[in-house]
Design a protein around this motif. Structure first.
Motif, PDB file in Angstrom:
ATOM      1  N   LEU A   9       0.777  -1.402  -0.074  1.00 32.84           N
ATOM      2  CA  LEU A   9      -0.041  -0.113  -0.143  1.00 32.84           C
ATOM      3  C   LEU A   9       0.648   1.318   0.157  1.00 32.84           C
ATOM      4  O   LEU A   9       0.536   2.362  -0.675  1.00 32.84           O
ATOM      5  N   PRO A  10       1.717   1.305   0.832  1.00 33.07           N
ATOM      6  CA  PRO A  10       2.670   2.467   0.654  1.00 33.07           C
ATOM      7  C   PRO A  10       3.259   2.979  -0.608  1.00 33.07           C
ATOM      8  O   PRO A  10       3.279   4.085  -1.036  1.00 33.07           O
ATOM      9  N   ILE A  11       3.724   1.920  -1.331  1.00 37.20           N
ATOM     10  CA  ILE A  11       4.095   2.165  -2.732  1.00 37.20           C
ATOM     11  C   ILE A  11       3.048   2.498  -3.598  1.00 37.20           C
ATOM     12  O   ILE A  11       3.039   3.623  -4.414  1.00 37.20           O
ATOM     13  N   VAL A  12       1.697   1.851  -3.609  1.00 33.86           N
ATOM     14  CA  VAL A  12       0.568   2.170  -4.277  1.00 33.86           C
ATOM     15  C   VAL A  12       0.347   3.633  -4.219  1.00 33.86           C
ATOM     16  O   VAL A  12       0.031   4.364  -5.024  1.00 33.86           O
ATOM     17  N   ALA A  13       0.412   4.074  -2.777  1.00 33.56           N
ATOM     18  CA  ALA A  13       0.058   5.449  -2.394  1.00 33.56           C
ATOM     19  C   ALA A  13       0.937   6.387  -3.095  1.00 33.56           C
ATOM     20  O   ALA A  13       0.577   7.391  -3.698  1.00 33.56           O
ATOM     21  N   TRP A  14       2.243   6.125  -2.936  1.00 30.35           N
ATOM     22  CA  TRP A  14       3.158   6.840  -3.849  1.00 30.35           C
ATOM     23  C   TRP A  14       2.981   6.985  -5.196  1.00 30.35           C
ATOM     24  O   TRP A  14       3.058   8.213  -5.693  1.00 30.35           O
ATOM     25  N   LEU A  15       2.707   6.041  -5.749  1.00 26.74           N
ATOM     26  CA  LEU A  15       2.421   6.021  -7.202  1.00 26.74           C
ATOM     27  C   LEU A  15       1.196   6.638  -7.471  1.00 26.74           C
ATOM     28  O   LEU A  15       1.245   7.455  -8.723  1.00 26.74           O
ATOM     29  N   SER A  16       0.099   6.317  -6.740  1.00 28.05           N
ATOM     30  CA  SER A  16      -1.327   7.238  -6.993  1.00 28.05           C
ATOM     31  C   SER A  16      -0.727   8.652  -7.030  1.00 28.05           C
ATOM     32  O   SER A  16      -1.480   9.577  -7.563  1.00 28.05           O
ATOM     33  N   SER A  25      -6.781  13.259  -3.800  1.00 24.66           N
ATOM     34  CA  SER A  25      -6.304  12.278  -2.811  1.00 24.66           C
ATOM     35  C   SER A  25      -7.074  10.973  -3.098  1.00 24.66           C
ATOM     36  O   SER A  25      -6.713  10.265  -2.381  1.00 24.66           O
ATOM     37  N   SER A  26      -8.197  10.838  -3.904  1.00 24.05           N
ATOM     38  CA  SER A  26      -8.721   9.641  -4.151  1.00 24.05           C
ATOM     39  C   SER A  26      -8.756   9.184  -5.772  1.00 24.05           C
ATOM     40  O   SER A  26      -8.446  10.037  -6.449  1.00 24.05           O
ATOM     41  N   ILE A  27      -8.719   7.895  -5.944  1.00 25.65           N
ATOM     42  CA  ILE A  27      -8.695   7.362  -7.234  1.00 25.65           C
ATOM     43  C   ILE A  27      -9.676   6.621  -7.358  1.00 25.65           C
ATOM     44  O   ILE A  27     -10.110   5.863  -6.388  1.00 25.65           O
ATOM     45  N   PRO A  28     -10.385   6.117  -8.631  1.00 27.21           N
ATOM     46  CA  PRO A  28     -11.137   4.851  -8.730  1.00 27.21           C
ATOM     47  C   PRO A  28     -10.658   3.661  -8.344  1.00 27.21           C
ATOM     48  O   PRO A  28      -9.260   3.447  -8.796  1.00 27.21           O
ATOM     49  N   TYR A  29     -11.457   2.568  -8.099  1.00 23.16           N
ATOM     50  CA  TYR A  29     -10.970   1.332  -7.808  1.00 23.16           C
ATOM     51  C   TYR A  29     -10.178   0.893  -9.106  1.00 23.16           C
ATOM     52  O   TYR A  29      -9.078   0.317  -8.720  1.00 23.16           O
ATOM     53  N   GLU A  30     -10.741   1.242 -10.145  1.00 24.58           N
ATOM     54  CA  GLU A  30     -10.049   0.611 -11.409  1.00 24.58           C
ATOM     55  C   GLU A  30      -8.545   1.038 -11.656  1.00 24.58           C
ATOM     56  O   GLU A  30      -7.669   0.370 -11.902  1.00 24.58           O
ATOM     57  N   THR A  31      -8.274   2.441 -11.316  1.00 21.06           N
ATOM     58  CA  THR A  31      -7.195   2.962 -11.419  1.00 21.06           C
ATOM     59  C   THR A  31      -6.272   2.404 -10.223  1.00 21.06           C
ATOM     60  O   THR A  31      -5.147   2.344 -10.487  1.00 21.06           O
ATOM     61  N   ALA A  32      -6.674   2.406  -8.896  1.00 22.56           N
ATOM     62  CA  ALA A  32      -6.121   1.669  -8.008  1.00 22.56           C
ATOM     63  C   ALA A  32      -5.412   0.101  -8.345  1.00 22.56           C
ATOM     64  O   ALA A  32      -4.356   0.038  -7.809  1.00 22.56           O
ATOM     65  N   GLN A  33      -6.459  -0.545  -8.760  1.00 26.95           N
ATOM     66  CA  GLN A  33      -6.189  -1.899  -9.226  1.00 26.95           C
ATOM     67  C   GLN A  33      -5.026  -1.953 -10.213  1.00 26.95           C
ATOM     68  O   GLN A  33      -3.889  -2.738 -10.168  1.00 26.95           O
ATOM     69  N   MET A  34      -5.110  -1.097 -11.319  1.00 28.66           N
ATOM     70  CA  MET A  34      -3.965  -0.947 -12.109  1.00 28.66           C
ATOM     71  C   MET A  34      -2.694  -0.634 -11.474  1.00 28.66           C
ATOM     72  O   MET A  34      -1.680  -1.006 -11.773  1.00 28.66           O
ATOM     73  N   LEU A  35      -2.657   0.499 -10.443  1.00 22.71           N
ATOM     74  CA  LEU A  35      -1.375   0.873  -9.858  1.00 22.71           C
ATOM     75  C   LEU A  35      -0.955  -0.359  -9.019  1.00 22.71           C
ATOM     76  O   LEU A  35       0.458  -0.536  -8.912  1.00 22.71           O
ATOM     77  N   LEU A  36      -2.028  -0.868  -8.370  1.00 17.60           N
ATOM     78  CA  LEU A  36      -1.416  -2.100  -7.799  1.00 17.60           C
ATOM     79  C   LEU A  36      -0.593  -3.120  -8.528  1.00 17.60           C
ATOM     80  O   LEU A  36       0.203  -3.793  -8.152  1.00 17.60           O
TER      81      LEU A  36
END
Lengths: 204, 178
Positions: A9-16, A25-36
């Motif tokens: 999560l900290p790396i995903v947050a950094w990437l976000s 400060s927020s992104i859609p699920y789909e984007t979060a999934q892509m970044l993960l």
């Protein structure tokens, strides 16, 4: 490789943050999934490099996941450059034997990959359907890994095919499929090899 | 996506503290959130994020939400929590509806400006008219920066509103006995 989500999560947050330029400060699920997916792809890439050196990822003396991620990202970028140089090499003497499917995949599809490919936010995506099949089918890979392997195979195939005179290859393809330019959707080297075997048996 | 719920859990305590600190600022406007209300606001935020299928990283919007709206003449102590809850829900909804083309700050300042100057405190009008028009305009390709800039709403407004110029002219006419 399985990773604990709390560590990712900290790396995903950094990437976000990078993805939104810190403006959202927020992104859609789909984007979060892509970044993960991007994070795990880079980590896997780094792990592949370190399998032989029995690297310890977690634990007190292990390499921090964040460092591993950055190493993985560098490897992805490096692989993309190597894939591009293989592609340039293929293009120098590329022969499509008139097969549209082959030509479109190599001349239109692959360049589109290099234009669209985003190693930072979406390295796991390759965008192409790779309509021209390899001899043994497509490897179970994705992103630049798949393109890299694919291009390596295409380069080998071009070398093998260059052993035959162009007319001979075209004759094989014509024998395999009447309107081969439009309708031939299989692997060229496979077809040539099979036809050569047959002709040898027939004494042609 | 259950995985991402962890993020909210991890930052709950920090956010509660930040909201408590905000009370020092909002006290000047007669507004405050009790500890229980702050928790409720966070619970509702989590529900909104889930409803609009979004993941929030970092500080989140709660502190900013309070900062932006606390000095609005239409945000009062009576129903303060409900107002904040509705505003945060709208915020996430319209982040989606605007396809994330509007930054947090742009959306907040647009909401604040319209709440005060166009909606006169009517949250329904803000949500179902102003924000809806903003989203529609962005979807049709209008330049985001122009609409969200101060006074930019008039580009998408469909009603003719109070004209200060016309009012002054009518007033002058009356005094001059015309």
């Amino acid at each position: 490789m399985e990773y604990a989500i709390e560590e990712l999560l900290p790396i995903v947050a950094w990437l976000s943050n990078k993805y939104t330029s810190k403006e959202s400060s927020s992104i859609p699920y789909e984007t979060a999934q892509m970044l993960l997916g991007a994070v795990t792809y880079c980590l896997d890439e780094a792990m592949k490099e370190n399998v032989s050196s029995t690297l310890v990822v977690q634990g007190e003396n292990g390499v921090p996941l964040e460092k591993l991620y950055h190493r993985g990202y560098a490897l992805v970028v490096e692989k993309m450059k190597r894939a591009k140089s293989i592609y340039d090499e293929i293009c120098l003497e590329f022969e499509d034997y008139g097969v549209h499917n082959y030509r479109d995949t190599l001349r239109k599809g692959i360049p589109a990959f290099f234009v669209k490919y985003n190693p930072l936010y979406c390295p796991q995506e390759h965008f192409l359907t790779m309509d021209y099949p390899l001899r043994y089918g497509l490897p179970k890979e994705c992103g630049v890994d798949l393109i890299y392997t694919y291009l390596q195979e295409i380069r080998k195939e071009q070398k093998w095919l260059s052993v035959y005179p162009r007319e001979r290859v075209i004759a094989c393809l014509e024998e395999t499929c009447g309107e081969y330019e439009e309708l031939f959707l299989d692997n060229i080297y496979d077809a040539v090899e099979r036809m050569e075997d047959r002709w040898e048996k027939e004494g042609r | 996506m259950e995985n991402f719920a962890l993020i909210q859990k991890q930052k709950e305590q920090k956010e509660a503290l930040a909201l408590a600190k905000e009370n020092d600022v909002t006290a000047h406007f007669g507004l405050a959130l009790s500890e229980e209300e702050a928790k409720q606001l966070m619970v509702r935020r989590d529900e909104s994020l889930k409803r609009y299928r979004r993941v929030e990283f970092g500080e989140g919007i709660l502190k900013k939400l309070v900062d932006v709206f606390c000095d609005s003449p239409y945000v009062t102590a009576d129903g303060y929590l409900d107002t904040l809850t509705e505003l945060q829900d709208m915020f996430y909804e319209y982040k989606n509806e605007t396809r994330d083309k509007v930054t947090d700050d742009e959306l907040f300042s647009f909401m604040r400006e319209q709440l005060d100057n166009v909606c006169f405190g009517d949250l329904d009008y803000l949500e179902n008219t102003c924000l809806m028009r903003l989203a529609a305009a962005i979807r049709t390709g209008m330049e985001v920066e122009k609409i969200v800039a101060p006074g930019g709403y008039k580009l998408i407004d469909e009603e003719s509103r109070w004209s200060q110029e016309l009012f002054e002219k009518a007033l002058a006419d009356q005094f001059e006995g015309r």
